[in-house]
Every structure is written in structure tokens, then in C-alpha cells.
Write a protein that holds these residues in place. Structure first.
Motif, PDB file in Angstrom:
ATOM      1  N   ILE A 181       0.842  -1.207   0.000  1.00  0.00           N
ATOM      2  CA  ILE A 181       0.000   0.000   0.000  1.00  0.00           C
ATOM      3  C   ILE A 181       0.864   1.238   0.000  1.00  0.00           C
ATOM      4  O   ILE A 181       0.584   2.216  -0.723  1.00  0.00           O
ATOM      5  CB  ILE A 181      -0.947  -0.026   1.201  1.00  0.00           C
ATOM      6  CG1 ILE A 181      -1.985  -1.152   1.011  1.00  0.00           C
ATOM      7  CG2 ILE A 181      -1.667   1.310   1.363  1.00  0.00           C
ATOM      8  CD1 ILE A 181      -2.912  -1.328   2.195  1.00  0.00           C
ATOM      9  N   ASN A 182       1.894   1.269   0.805  1.00  0.00           N
ATOM     10  CA  ASN A 182       2.778   2.448   0.833  1.00  0.00           C
ATOM     11  C   ASN A 182       3.416   2.686  -0.536  1.00  0.00           C
ATOM     12  O   ASN A 182       3.583   3.830  -0.980  1.00  0.00           O
ATOM     13  CB  ASN A 182       3.845   2.266   1.897  1.00  0.00           C
ATOM     14  CG  ASN A 182       3.257   2.310   3.316  1.00  0.00           C
ATOM     15  OD1 ASN A 182       2.224   2.962   3.534  1.00  0.00           O
ATOM     16  ND2 ASN A 182       3.887   1.630   4.261  1.00  0.00           N
ATOM     17  N   GLN A 183       3.778   1.599  -1.168  1.00  0.00           N
ATOM     18  CA  GLN A 183       4.386   1.738  -2.504  1.00  0.00           C
ATOM     19  C   GLN A 183       3.393   2.353  -3.497  1.00  0.00           C
ATOM     20  O   GLN A 183       3.733   3.238  -4.269  1.00  0.00           O
ATOM     21  CB  GLN A 183       4.868   0.362  -2.984  1.00  0.00           C
ATOM     22  CG  GLN A 183       5.547   0.406  -4.354  1.00  0.00           C
ATOM     23  CD  GLN A 183       5.960  -0.985  -4.821  1.00  0.00           C
ATOM     24  OE1 GLN A 183       5.806  -1.949  -4.091  1.00  0.00           O
ATOM     25  NE2 GLN A 183       6.518  -1.060  -6.027  1.00  0.00           N
ATOM     26  N   ARG A 184       2.140   1.866  -3.452  1.00  0.00           N
ATOM     27  CA  ARG A 184       1.133   2.408  -4.370  1.00  0.00           C
ATOM     28  C   ARG A 184       0.806   3.858  -4.047  1.00  0.00           C
ATOM     29  O   ARG A 184       0.560   4.675  -4.934  1.00  0.00           O
ATOM     30  CB  ARG A 184      -0.134   1.546  -4.317  1.00  0.00           C
ATOM     31  CG  ARG A 184       0.063   0.165  -4.916  1.00  0.00           C
ATOM     32  CD  ARG A 184       0.304   0.280  -6.414  1.00  0.00           C
ATOM     33  NE  ARG A 184       0.324  -1.021  -7.034  1.00  0.00           N
ATOM     34  CZ  ARG A 184       1.438  -1.716  -7.242  1.00  0.00           C
ATOM     35  NH1 ARG A 184       2.606  -1.222  -6.858  1.00  0.00           N
ATOM     36  NH2 ARG A 184       1.386  -2.902  -7.832  1.00  0.00           N
ATOM     37  N   LEU A 185       0.794   4.219  -2.764  1.00  0.00           N
ATOM     38  CA  LEU A 185       0.534   5.606  -2.378  1.00  0.00           C
ATOM     39  C   LEU A 185       1.615   6.522  -2.915  1.00  0.00           C
ATOM     40  O   LEU A 185       1.336   7.615  -3.415  1.00  0.00           O
ATOM     41  CB  LEU A 185       0.446   5.724  -0.859  1.00  0.00           C
ATOM     42  CG  LEU A 185      -0.849   5.223  -0.217  1.00  0.00           C
ATOM     43  CD1 LEU A 185      -0.756   5.287   1.300  1.00  0.00           C
ATOM     44  CD2 LEU A 185      -2.031   6.070  -0.680  1.00  0.00           C
ATOM     45  N   GLN A 186       2.837   6.108  -2.806  1.00  0.00           N
ATOM     46  CA  GLN A 186       3.933   6.941  -3.287  1.00  0.00           C
ATOM     47  C   GLN A 186       3.851   7.123  -4.797  1.00  0.00           C
ATOM     48  O   GLN A 186       4.101   8.207  -5.319  1.00  0.00           O
ATOM     49  CB  GLN A 186       5.274   6.298  -2.882  1.00  0.00           C
ATOM     50  CG  GLN A 186       6.480   7.171  -3.234  1.00  0.00           C
ATOM     51  CD  GLN A 186       7.777   6.544  -2.768  1.00  0.00           C
ATOM     52  OE1 GLN A 186       7.794   5.447  -2.203  1.00  0.00           O
ATOM     53  NE2 GLN A 186       8.881   7.263  -2.975  1.00  0.00           N
ATOM     54  N   GLU A 187       3.471   6.061  -5.498  1.00  0.00           N
ATOM     55  CA  GLU A 187       3.355   6.175  -6.951  1.00  0.00           C
ATOM     56  C   GLU A 187       2.247   7.156  -7.356  1.00  0.00           C
ATOM     57  O   GLU A 187       2.411   7.971  -8.263  1.00  0.00           O
ATOM     58  CB  GLU A 187       3.104   4.802  -7.561  1.00  0.00           C
ATOM     59  CG  GLU A 187       4.277   3.864  -7.459  1.00  0.00           C
ATOM     60  CD  GLU A 187       3.934   2.487  -7.984  1.00  0.00           C
ATOM     61  OE1 GLU A 187       2.751   2.298  -8.387  1.00  0.00           O
ATOM     62  OE2 GLU A 187       4.817   1.616  -8.017  1.00  0.00           O
ATOM     63  N   ASN A 188       1.121   7.088  -6.717  1.00  0.00           N
ATOM     64  CA  ASN A 188       0.003   7.962  -7.069  1.00  0.00           C
ATOM     65  C   ASN A 188       0.229   9.400  -6.636  1.00  0.00           C
ATOM     66  O   ASN A 188      -0.288  10.334  -7.269  1.00  0.00           O
ATOM     67  CB  ASN A 188      -1.295   7.435  -6.458  1.00  0.00           C
ATOM     68  CG  ASN A 188      -1.848   6.229  -7.214  1.00  0.00           C
ATOM     69  OD1 ASN A 188      -2.514   6.351  -8.222  1.00  0.00           O
ATOM     70  ND2 ASN A 188      -1.520   5.035  -6.704  1.00  0.00           N
ATOM     71  N   ASP A 189       0.975   9.600  -5.545  1.00  0.00           N
ATOM     72  CA  ASP A 189       1.208  10.969  -5.091  1.00  0.00           C
ATOM     73  C   ASP A 189       2.072  11.747  -6.068  1.00  0.00           C
ATOM     74  O   ASP A 189       1.903  12.958  -6.250  1.00  0.00           O
ATOM     75  CB  ASP A 189       1.858  10.957  -3.714  1.00  0.00           C
ATOM     76  CG  ASP A 189       0.874  10.501  -2.631  1.00  0.00           C
ATOM     77  OD1 ASP A 189      -0.365  10.564  -2.940  1.00  0.00           O
ATOM     78  OD2 ASP A 189       1.295  10.112  -1.553  1.00  0.00           O
ATOM     79  N   VAL A 190       2.985  11.088  -6.702  1.00  0.00           N
ATOM     80  CA  VAL A 190       3.895  11.787  -7.610  1.00  0.00           C
ATOM     81  C   VAL A 190       3.472  11.647  -9.075  1.00  0.00           C
ATOM     82  O   VAL A 190       4.147  12.170  -9.943  1.00  0.00           O
ATOM     83  CB  VAL A 190       5.327  11.250  -7.422  1.00  0.00           C
ATOM     84  CG1 VAL A 190       5.804  11.505  -6.006  1.00  0.00           C
ATOM     85  CG2 VAL A 190       5.391   9.748  -7.755  1.00  0.00           C
TER      86      VAL A 190
END
Length: 754
Positions: free
Chosen positions: A677-686
Motif C-alpha cells: 500500500i505504501n508503494q502504491r501511495l507513493q506512486e500515485n502521489d507523484v
């Protein structure tokens, strides 16, 4: 003896009968009566009156006609008392024949005739004489006028001026009427007699001269012979196609008389042909011309026989005893057969049809027959020259007429066309008949108010007052006695302000029901009036009349009906009304502006609140595809809002720049869900191409080692009965409620759930 009698008759007719007038002897002057010397004394100027002795007729000279001497004939002498014989006086002559017929000696005054005169050509000459002084050329005395008469001599034989003379003697004159008339003179035997008469002049200086003339004696015709037909029977052949009024034959009776005595009148004796034939007299040939009064028909009657009578027009009563002056002959007429066209049963066909009658409806029929021997069949067709062939059709064999189009009486009320019937055996023989079709009206239009009415009622009106009379009109053809009825519509009959009074003469009156009306309360009234006709089927319409309330004087005269007049009693002027309206408009503008600002402020507040993702619940009414479906939902909304503010990138719209799709690293099999989940959040934030923050991002990942296994509906059993929920009791206290709901041994009781 015959010659003597004729001469006696001629002389008696000419002289004793007054046909010839003898010449009367003219009084003649003899030479003995003439003076021995013809002298005219011109009076001249004398100092006193003196009687002059004259031996001639005053102011006249005489000269003989036809003078044949070698010297000029002496006529007379002019002399003036002032002429002393000294040659100082000159005599002049002017007037008829001066210088050409008569000459004068200027010195002596002697007058001579220089040519022979003829009294029958000119009996006298008028001349003027004057004495002139030779030296002074002035008249010695006034001009004097005198006459020279030509004396007649017996130089012409007697003449019959109006010859030849014609005497008339009626034929068949009895002996004794004219003493010298020949007995039994017949004009038809000899029409004219000619007699030579000689007249002799026994007096005159030249002895007896004689003259001759011819007298023609013509016998006057009398009506003494009756007309006679040369034969007793006349045969005529007449084709049956002869037109009415045509001459079909001639007959002649002979009358030996002449002129009007030979005029003959022909008449048909009443009998067989009196109604079909007529006879008239040809004035030039005195023949009887037989004419046709009615058409002939060989198939009906082939022969006619009648008698014709010939009689004199002018009868002489003196010869009534001779016998009847008329004769009779028989006329036989044979009718010749001619091939004729078909004959219609009527000269004109009149039919009626209602408008809007269905196409193909038979409205009537025509009938024509071939009356010739060996009759032929008949064919019917509409004349192409008329305009009826597009609206109607005809059966070629039966002759029935049917509609070919829908008829509209309001467009065309009557049709007039022709139908031709021809023989099948000979199509060139045809006849034509006119067809008149009247289109009957169908009551398809309701009556309406004839004209728009501008109706007004006074504020001070009384009940029962008629304020408007209305009439109705119908686009249909109104039959005789058409009646229109007027009434209020049912919805307006409840507590009406006005009512309709039907006068029963196709008009009605609008009647008031209240005692006074107020424009402030209601300026316009709408009155529905129902108009109904009396035709079948009954048609009616509702017409709304607009009634305005107006200010009137005490006599009922309208003063004003406009909007401004409502405020005039309050004392407001036009300027005040305009100011009030401006204030109202400004106030409305302020209210609209205030409402717009409030709505804008509320919208800004809502947009600010949407920045907090936690306050938004996003509902997607969609069903997931299971644990293998990683593209169904987007959980990009779980990203951190602070990251959005740091990047300053709009998330509510799609960016203009296009970015290549990001490459996601593959997920390892044993990766923990938190790290994923953290990985996907970082991808979507940037990621600038990620969906807006109010969308839901789906992370299709399921961890390992779950006691409940997969919750996906994929590979599930088809029916609820096939499910085994006993394993729920093994999942611990958290799944106790589910175990109670789906257990088989114990039914679910919601009251026990805490």
C-alpha cells in the motif's frame, strides 16, 4: 269597223276622260297694234312740267322671232330731250344681250337686233339706257330701264308633251261600261293594244301643222282565275336526320293571273302532318316550301300523308260567282332510314353527392341506346376536354359514375362535364350529354363568432344591461333555416359576472349580472360562449370573449379603458408612475445581486470543504471482478492531500501534458500488504496523470495466510443450499454473528445479537 271603234275609244279616253289636256290658244299681238315708230324719250331736265305725247307702250319694245332678213332688225330708238342734234350726246346700252344680241347707235340712239331670236328659248330681254355728255363723260340724266319682248310666230307643230300615253282598261269588262270597248278582252290572251293618234294645228300664219303620237292601251289584270295544282299527289323523300326548320320539299300551284292577283297562300289541312310539318310561300317563285317542325324517326314512323290547300291572297268580289279560288293536293312523305348515334334517355343529368364521400362511391348512371335497326352496344367515356375526368370515373359498359377523388364543397360546390356515348360497331357515331353534379355540404365545421369583438363594460353598469350583440358564422354552406344557439359554457355558469341572452335570431347579447365593476379589482373578464348550429351532426365551438372594464360617465359613454386611468383617481401623475416603476426595478436588481453573492459564497465554502478527503464518501455502484481484477477501482483518493499542496498540481482536471504510462514494479509473492500500500501511495502521489483526489483507487492485492481464504465470488457455488457455513464457528468470537445467521442447527435471532 274595229279600227273606228278603237279610235273612238282612244279619243274619248284621251279628251273626254281627262287623260290629255288640249293646248289653249295664246293671245297674240298683231303687227297692226304696234306703233309705226318705236321711240322712247328720256325725260331729261325741264324747268317746268310739260305733257309729252307718246304713240307706244311705255318702256317696252317688240321684236319678231325667227327674223330671216339680210339687214339687222330695227327694234326702236332712244332719244333725250337734252339732245339738240348737235352731236354732244352719246347713248349707251347695258343689260341682257347688250352688245351680243342688241346694238345701239351712240349718236342717233337707234336699237337693232343683230341675230335671230327664239321666243321659246327666251321670251324677253331687260336692258338699261343712258345719255352721256361726250365732252365731260358725265350722265345727262339718270339711267332708264326698259324691256324688249320677242313676239311669237307659228313656227312649231303641235306636240304631245307626255307621250306615249298609256290607258288602262280592266279585263273582262262587260259591254256598256266603256262604250267603245271591245267585248271579252282578256289580259291573259293579249296584254296591250297600241293606237296611233294625229293632232293638226289649223291656225297660225304658216298654215296647219300636224303632230302624231302613239297611245298604248294596257289591259289591267283582275283576279279572275283560281290557283290550280298541276297534279293531285306530290311524293317527297326525307332523311330522318334532317334538322328542324330545314326545307324538305317544294310544291307549286299555277295561277295565270299577274302581280298580286297571282299571289298564293299555302296551308296544311289539319290531319296527319299538321304537328310535324309546316308550309310557307316563297315570295319570288310563289311555291309552297314544306319545312320540318319536329325531328323524324324512321324507327317510330316511316311515312306521313297530309293535304295542302292553295288559295289566292287577294280576292275580287266581282268574280265570286266564278267559283272557289283555291285548290287542294295530297303530299306523301317517306322517311328514309339513316344510321344515327346513340340517344341518351335524358337531355341533362343532374346528380348529388356529399362531400368527403369515399373514393369509388357510385353516385349515378347514364343510359344511351342505339335505336337503329340491329342496334349496337354502347360505350361510355368522359369527354377529355372537360375537367370532370380527374374527379369522377365512368364505367364504359354500365354507364355508372363514381368518385375518383375526395370532394370538398368549400372548394368546389358544383361540377359540370360531358359524357360521350359511341356505338361499338361505328365509334364515329357518338352523342354527348351534360352532367351536373352538386356537392352537398356536410356539417364539418362548427360555428364561430363572425368578427372579433372589442367589448367593454362600464364600472357603473347595472344588472341586465346588454353591453354587446354578437353574431355567428359557419364555414359550411348553411341550409335554409339554419339556426345558431348561444349559451355560457358550464364552467362559467357558476356565479357568472356576465351571461348570454340568446335572441333566437342567430344573434345573442352579452348581459351584465352585477351591480357595478371595479377596474382595481379586475380589469379584464374572459367570457366563454358556446355556439351551436342546428345541422346534422350538430357542431359547436367555445369562443372566449374579452371584456374590459372602463370608466364611463353617467350616460354610459366610455371615458377611458387604459391602465393609467386606474391610478388617476388617486391623484398620481404619469411622472410619479414612472418613478415608482424605476424604484421597483432597482430594488429587484439589488435582490438579485444579493442572492447571486450568497450562492457564490456558499459554493466557495463547499469547494474548500472538499479539500478534506475524509469528509467525502465516494460511492461506486459497481461490482468488483474478484481478487484478480486490479483495474476495476482506483483508490488514488487515499493519497495524502499535503503532497498535492506541495506539488501544486491540479487534481480536479486532466493535465494538458501527456505522460507515458508509468512502469509499476512487479509485486513479489511474499511482500507484506503494508509495504504494498505504501508503494502504491507513493506512486500515485507523484503521478500527475492520476485521477482526481475524489476518486477511489483499487489495490487488487490479497495477503497470504488468511484463515478465511478468498472472499471473492468467483468459483462460488450457484445456490445457497450448497454452501457450508459450519466453518464460521471456527473463526472465533468475531464471526459468531455470521455463524448464528448461516448455521443449520440454530436459527438466527436478532434479539440475541449484542
Amino acid at each position: 269597223m274595229l279600227t273606228r271603234n278603237c279610235l273612238s275609244l282612244l279619243l274619248w279616253v284621251l279628251f273626254d276622260g281627262g287623260l290629255l289636256t288640249p293646248l289653249q290658244p295664246q293671245p297674240q299681238q298683231t303687227l297692226a297694234t304696234e306703233p309705226t315708230e318705236n321711240v322712247i324719250h328720256l325725260p331729261g331736265r325741264r324747268p317746268h312740267f310739260q305733257r309729252v305725247k307718246r304713240g307706244w307702250v311705255w318702256n317696252q319694245f317688240f321684236v319678231l322671232e325667227e327674223y330671216m332678213g339680210s339687214e339687222p332688225q330695227y327694234v326702236g330708238k332712244l332719244h333725250s330731250d337734252l339732245d339738240k342734234g348737235e352731236g354732244t350726246v352719246k347713248y349707251t346700252l347695258s343689260g341682257d344681250g347688250a352688245g351680243t344680241v342688241f346694238t345701239i347707235d351712240e349718236t342717233t340712239g337707234d336699237i337693232h337686233a343683230i341675230r335671230s331670236l327664239d321666243r321659246e328659248e327666251k321670251p324677253f330681254y331687260t336692258l338699261r339706257a343712258q345719255a352721256v355728255d361726250i365732252e365731260t363723260r358725265k350722265p345727262l340724266e339718270p339711267e332708264s330701264e326698259f324691256i324688249i319682248k320677242v313676239q311669237d310666230i307659228n313656227d312649231n307643230e303641235p306636240k304631245f308633251l307626255d307621250g306615249p300615253y298609256i290607258a288602262s282598261v280592266p279585263e273582262m269588262s262587260p259591254v256598256g261600261v266603256i262604250r267603245t270597248a271591245l267585248p271579252n278582252m282578256d289580259r291573259e290572251v293579249k296584254e296591250q293594244y297600241q293606237v296611233l293618234i294625229q293632232a293638226k294645228d289649223m291656225g297660225g300664219q304658216l298654215g296647219g301643222l300636224a303632230g302624231t303620237t302613239v297611245v298604248n292601251i294596257t289591259l289591267t289584270d283582275v283576279n279572275d282565275n283560281p290557283p290550280r295544282f298541276p297534279k293531285s299527289i306530290f311524293h317527297l323523300k326525307v332523311p330522318e336526320s334532317s334538322p328542324i326548320g330545314s326545307a324538305i320539299g317544294r310544291i307549286r300551284a299555277v295561277d295565270p293571273d299577274f302581280g298580286q292577283n297571282a299571289e298564293i297562300e299555302y296551308n296544311i289541312v289539319p290531319g296527319d302532318g299538321g304537328n310535324l310539318f309546316d308550309i310557307v310561300t316563297d315570295e319570288d317563285t310563289q311555291e309552297g316550301v314544306i319545312k320540318l317542325k319536329k325531328p323524324l324517326d324512321f324507327e317510330t314512323k316511316k311515312a306521313y300523308t297530309f293535304k295542302v290547300e292553295a288559295s289566292n291572297v287577294h280576292l275580287d268580289h266581282r268574280f265570286h260567282s266564278v267559283g272557289p279560288f283555291k285548290d287542294t293536293a295530297t303530299v306523301k312523305i317517306s322517311v328514309l332510314d339513316v344510321e344515327e348515334p346513340p340517344v341518351f334517355s335524358k337531355p341533362l343529368y343532374t346528380m348529388e353527392v356529399y362531400e368527403d364521400t369515399p373514393i369509388g362511391t357510385i353516385i349515378g348512371a347514364v343510359t344511351a341506346q342505339d335505336l337503329d335497326v340491329g342496334s349496337s352496344a354502347v360505350r361510355y367515356f368522359i369527354d377529355w376536354k372537360s375537367d370532370g375526368d380527374s374527379y369522377f370515373t365512368i364505367d364504359g359498359t354500365e354507364g355508372t359514375i363514381a368518385t375518383n377523388e375526395l370532394l370538398d364543397r368549400e372548394s368546389t360546390a358544383q361540377y359540370n362535364f360531358s359524357i360521350i356515348a359511341s356505338k361499338v360497331s361505328n365509334p364515329l357515331l357518338s352523342s354527348k350529354v351534360n352532367i351536373l353534379i352538386n356537392v352537398l355540404d356536410v356539417n364539418e365545421f362548427p360555428p364561430e363568432i363572425s368578427v372579433p369583438y372589442d367589448t367593454a363594460v362600464c364600472e357603473n353598469a347595472k344588472p341586465g344591461q346588454i353591453i354587446q350583440i354578437v353574431s355567428a358564422a359557419d364555414r359550411d354552406l348553411s341550409p335554409a333555416g339554419q339556426r345558431f344557439s348561444f349559451r355560457l359554457s358550464p364552467e362559467a355558469a357558476i356565479k357568472p359576472n356576465f351571461t348570454v341572452h340568446d335572441f333566437r335570431n342567430n344573434t345573442a347579447g352579452i348581459e351584465t349580472r352585477r351591480n357595478g365593476y371595479s377596474r382595481r379589482q379586475q380589469e379584464l373578464y374572459f367570457l366563454p360562449v358556446v355556439i351551436e348550429d342546428s345541422s346534422y351532426p350538430v357542431q359547436s365551438s367555445t369562443n372566449t370573449m374579452t371584456i374590459r372594464v372602463c370608466r364611463c360617465d353617467s350616460d354610459g359613454t366610455i371615458l377611458s379603458c387604459n391602465v393609467e386611468a386606474i391610478f388617476l383617481p388617486v391623484g398620481l401623475s404619469t411622472g410619479a408612475l414612472i418613478a415608482i416603476l424605476l424604484c421597483i426595478v432597482i430594488l429587484l436588481a439589488i435582490v438579485v445581486l444579493y442572492v447571486a453573492l450568497r450562492r457564490q459564497k456558499k459554493k466557495d465554502t463547499l469547494m474548500t470543504s472538499k479539500e478534506d478527503i475524509r469528509d467525502n464518501v465516494i460511492h461506486y455502484d459497481d461490482e468488483g471482478g474478484g481478487e484478480e481484477d486490479t483495474q476495476a477501482f482506483d483508490i488514488g483518493a487515499l493519497r495524502n492531500p499535503k503532497v498535492i499542496e506541495d506539488n501544486k498540481i491540479r487534481r480536479d482536471i486532466k493535465p494538458d501534458s501527456l505522460c507515458l504510462p508509468r512502469q509499476r514494479p512487479p509485486v513479489e509473492d511474499n511482500t507484506d500488504i503494508r509495504d504494498f500500500i505504501n508503494q502504491r501511495l507513493q506512486e500515485n502521489d507523484v503521478d500527475p496523470t492520476a485521477p482526481p483526489y475524489d476518486s477511489l483507487a483499487t489495490y487488487a492485492y490479497e495477503g497470504n495466510g488468511s484463515v478465511a481464504d478468498s472472499l471473492s465470488s468467483i468459483d462460488s457455488l450457484t445456490t445457497e443450499a450448497d454452501q457450508d457455513y459450519d466453518y464460521l464457528t471456527d473463526w472465533g468470537p468475531r464471526f459468531k454473528v455470521l455463524a448464528d445467521m448461516f448455521g443449520e442447527e440454530e436459527s438466527y435471532n436478532p434479539d440475541k445479537v449484542t
